[in-house]
Design a protein around this motif. Structure first.
Motif, short mmCIF file in Angstrom:
data_model
loop_
_atom_site.label_atom_id
_atom_site.label_comp_id
_atom_site.label_asym_id
_atom_site.label_seq_id
_atom_site.Cartn_x
_atom_site.Cartn_y
_atom_site.Cartn_z
N UNK A 1 -2.66 73.33 -9.78
CA UNK A 1 -2.47 72.02 -9.13
C UNK A 1 -1.08 71.41 -9.31
N UNK A 2 -0.26 71.94 -10.24
CA UNK A 2 1.08 71.38 -10.37
C UNK A 2 2.02 72.09 -9.41
N UNK A 3 2.95 71.33 -8.80
CA UNK A 3 3.91 72.02 -7.94
C UNK A 3 4.91 72.77 -8.83
N UNK B 1 -0.73 50.58 -9.84
CA UNK B 1 -2.09 50.63 -9.27
C UNK B 1 -2.92 51.68 -10.01
N UNK B 2 -4.25 51.55 -9.95
CA UNK B 2 -5.08 52.54 -10.66
C UNK B 2 -4.80 53.96 -10.19
N UNK C 1 -2.37 61.49 -6.42
CA UNK C 1 -2.78 62.77 -5.84
C UNK C 1 -3.32 63.63 -6.98
N UNK C 2 -3.87 64.80 -6.64
CA UNK C 2 -4.41 65.66 -7.70
C UNK C 2 -3.33 66.07 -8.69
N UNK C 3 -2.15 66.38 -8.15
CA UNK C 3 -1.04 66.80 -9.02
C UNK C 3 -0.57 65.66 -9.90
N UNK C 4 -0.54 64.44 -9.31
CA UNK C 4 -0.10 63.28 -10.11
C UNK C 4 -1.09 62.96 -11.22
N UNK C 5 -2.39 63.07 -10.90
CA UNK C 5 -3.40 62.84 -11.92
C UNK C 5 -3.25 63.85 -13.05
N UNK C 6 -3.03 65.09 -12.63
CA UNK C 6 -2.89 66.14 -13.64
C UNK C 6 -1.66 65.88 -14.52
N UNK C 7 -0.55 65.48 -13.88
CA UNK C 7 0.65 65.19 -14.66
C UNK C 7 0.40 64.03 -15.61
N UNK C 8 -0.33 63.04 -15.10
CA UNK C 8 -0.66 61.86 -15.90
C UNK C 8 -1.39 62.27 -17.17
N UNK C 9 -2.42 63.13 -16.99
CA UNK C 9 -3.24 63.54 -18.13
C UNK C 9 -2.46 64.43 -19.09
N UNK D 1 -9.92 59.83 -16.18
CA UNK D 1 -9.54 59.04 -15.01
C UNK D 1 -10.74 58.70 -14.16
N UNK D 2 -11.59 59.70 -13.91
CA UNK D 2 -12.63 59.50 -12.89
C UNK D 2 -13.88 58.80 -13.42
N UNK D 3 -14.19 58.98 -14.70
CA UNK D 3 -15.47 58.44 -15.18
C UNK D 3 -15.32 57.06 -15.82
N UNK D 4 -16.41 56.58 -16.39
CA UNK D 4 -16.48 55.21 -16.89
C UNK D 4 -15.66 54.96 -18.14
#
Lengths: 365, 207
Positions: free
Chosen positions: A312-314, A268-269, A275-283, A125-128
């Protein structure tokens, strides 16, 4: 397929360990820096002939030693497979299947399918865009050997074209005749790679969406959109049109080496919106979709490595994740966590066979 | 290996020269030098002479650029060979490899390399112009591409084909596939896949 027995000598901070695993959920618990993730990495190594974390092989050897050995006994199609890897400092690594050394390591890739979910997936998510291309390439080449061959040839042709572009800065007929040849090869190899990438993404995305909504509880929409120059027109023509610019820049601006994936949360990107939890769920959803894909392709479940996933997950998301895991599409799983009680609670809910290993300062108790 | 201490400058010089050969390190160079010292002088003179004669007298065939003792090599000057059939190869070693098969009765054209911008080799560094001269004279009926199956080999094939495609000549390339005597399960997947795509009518196999 599952891993029955592992024998480690001097791998990273693990001086010696030979745990016996169950055909279910295996949990490594211990404090920070104890070596839980290194245990997962040693299993990863047996599948991919390399570490998930360190690309420099000699860095994986325990500090005070000159070599490491990892041996694993897998059960695959009811047959035992003995996988052996050893690396001595300044020597070539040895990789053996049932005591027979491989000619090429690439022959081994794909034999023991495995998916690792780790906090470092965040790079996707975060890198190129290179991280996302690398991700696609590593998954597709696990099941399609021709893809890897095409990719190697494509990269070689690309380096050659770039070397040509660096040498000249003006277009003349001699350069054009040479570029014609490289362009044609890049375009046709690239098309093959584009088609394989598209097929993969097309099959991955619906499963990914379903898994995400399962983990998140359903009211968020996610998407992954693949973009490539091949969607914009004839790549041979695009390469020709951009020659003058490529000569000035000294590298090739058109081709599948510029492909990208847009990772979207509610359109949206996710990099900006999540959020951190959403990113984690995404991955996690992405990696589990990859798991499903490989399981379907191979006709059996890959091994699943979960490194620190509950962080990080609820509570709801963690619970739903475990429900997924308990539903039986998974066979052998390795999980790391710092809190034994929390993990025991979660694992017991699945009703699956499980075994706990206490990891203390590089040894397994 | 700067830690070798030589008792003699002359020896050191010989070792340095040997170690410039491909595949020879300092240790092997020392072994070779000491070995030569133990031989009788006659045989060493013969050895040295072979090297100087090699560099002074070897020629490249003016027709195909193969290594030769005369201006035209023994293959090109052989009237029993088919001069309308030209096999394009990268270097002299490839000529020797194909000759050893005893299956080929045409002549060769040695390119002297492959197009590879990374190594600084462009089309002008290869013997492409003389090949075109031959095509212009209309002596050639078929060109066989026998270059390595690397990216550079494929690119060179492709470059030559594009450049010469308007000449009334048949272009062919050597077959790629499973090696004879190999068991299929051990063939690498890329080669095996390619063999399936390029499969041939069975009658060809029965001949």
């Amino acid at each position: 397929m599952y891993l029955k027995h592992l024998n480690i000598l001097n791998y990273k901070n693990i001086a010696q360990a030979d745990p016996e695993f169950c055909d279910g959920i295996n949990c490594f618990v211990g404090s920070n820096g104890a070596g839980k993730t290194n245990l997962l990495d040693s299993i990863y190594y047996l599948s991919f002939c390399k570490s998930f974390f360190n690309s420099v092989d000699s860095h994986n050897i325990h500090h005070d030693e000159d070599f490491f050995v990892i041996q694993g006994t897998f059960v695959r199609n009811d047959q035992e497979e003995q996988i052996y890897v050893a690396l001595k400092r300044n020597q070539k690594k040895q990789f053996k299947r049932n005591k027979k050394e491989y000619g090429k390591l690439s022959e081994h890739i794909g034999l023991l399918p495995l998916v690792m979910i780790s906090p470092s997936d965040e790079r996707l998510i975060t890198e190129g865009s290179d991280q996302r291309r690398k991700y696609i390439d590593s998954v597709v080449s696990q099941y399609n050997k021709l893809y890897l061959d095409h990719l190697i040839r494509y990269n070689r042709a690309l380096s050659q074209r770039n070397a040509l572009l660096k040498k000249y800065d003006q277009l003349n007929s001699g350069v054009a005749a040479q570029l014609d040849v490289w362009d044609e090869q890049l375009a046709s190899l690239g098309e093959e790679l584009y088609l394989r990438r598209s097929e993969f993404i097309e099959q991955l995305v619906p499963v990914f969406r379903e898994l995400y909504s399962h983990i998140s509880g359903g009211d968020e929409t996610v998407d992954i959109v693949y973009s490539s120059h091949y969607q914009k027109g004839n790549v041979i023509e695009l390469l020709a049109q951009n020659r003058a610019r490529d000569l000035i820049l000294g590298y090739t601006t058109i081709g599948i080496h510029k492909d990208d994936l847009s990772l979207l949360l509610s359109g949206r990107p996710v990099k900006k919106e999540g959020s951190q939890g959403q990113k984690k769920s995404f991955l996690i959803a992405l990696k589990l979709a990859q798991f499903e894909f490989l399981a379907k392709y191979n006709g059996f479940s890959p091994i699943l490595l979960l490194d620190d996933v509950f962080d990080k997950l609820d509570m709801h998301r963690g619970k739903r994740l475990i429900q997924l895991v308990g539903e039986g599409r998974f066979r052998q799983i390795f999980i790391t966590d710092t809190q034994r009680e929390r993990l025991e609670g979660i694992v017991n809910q699945t009703g699956k066979n499980s075994r706990f290993f206490e990891v203390v300062k590089g040894s397994v108790v | 290996m700067s830690d070798i201490e030589f008792p003699s400058k002359i020896l050191e010089n010989a070792v340095n020269e040997f170690s410039r050969l491909p595949g020879i390190g300092k240790k092997s160079a020392l072994r070779l030098s000491l070995h030569i010292l133990k031989q009788d002088k006659e045989s060493v003179y013969r050895f040295a002479e072979a090297i100087t004669t090699l560099i002074d007298e070897i020629k490249y065939c003016q027709n195909c650029f193969n290594i030769s003792d005369s201006d035209i090599c023994s293959i090109c000057s052989n009237p029993r060979r088919d001069h309308s059939l030209v096999c394009v190869v990268e270097n002299v070693r490839d000529v020797m490899a194909i000759e050893n098969t005893h299956q080929y009765n045409g002549i060769y054209h040695v390119l002297g390399g492959l197009i590879s911008p990374m190594d600084g080799t462009g089309p002008d560094d290869l013997t492409i112009a003389p090949l075109e001269e031959k095509l212009k004279k209309g002596e050639i009926k078929e060109i066989i591409f026998a270059l390595s199956t690397t990216m550079e080999g494929d690119t060179t094939n492709f470059y030559l084909y594009r450049k010469f495609q308007n000449y009334p000549v048949k272009f062919t390339t050597i077959a790629r596939g499973v090696a004879i005597g190999d068991e299929l399960e051990y063939a690498d997947e890329v080669t095996l896949g390619r063999s399936l795509v390029d499969r041939q009518p069975f009658e060809k196999n029965v001949q």
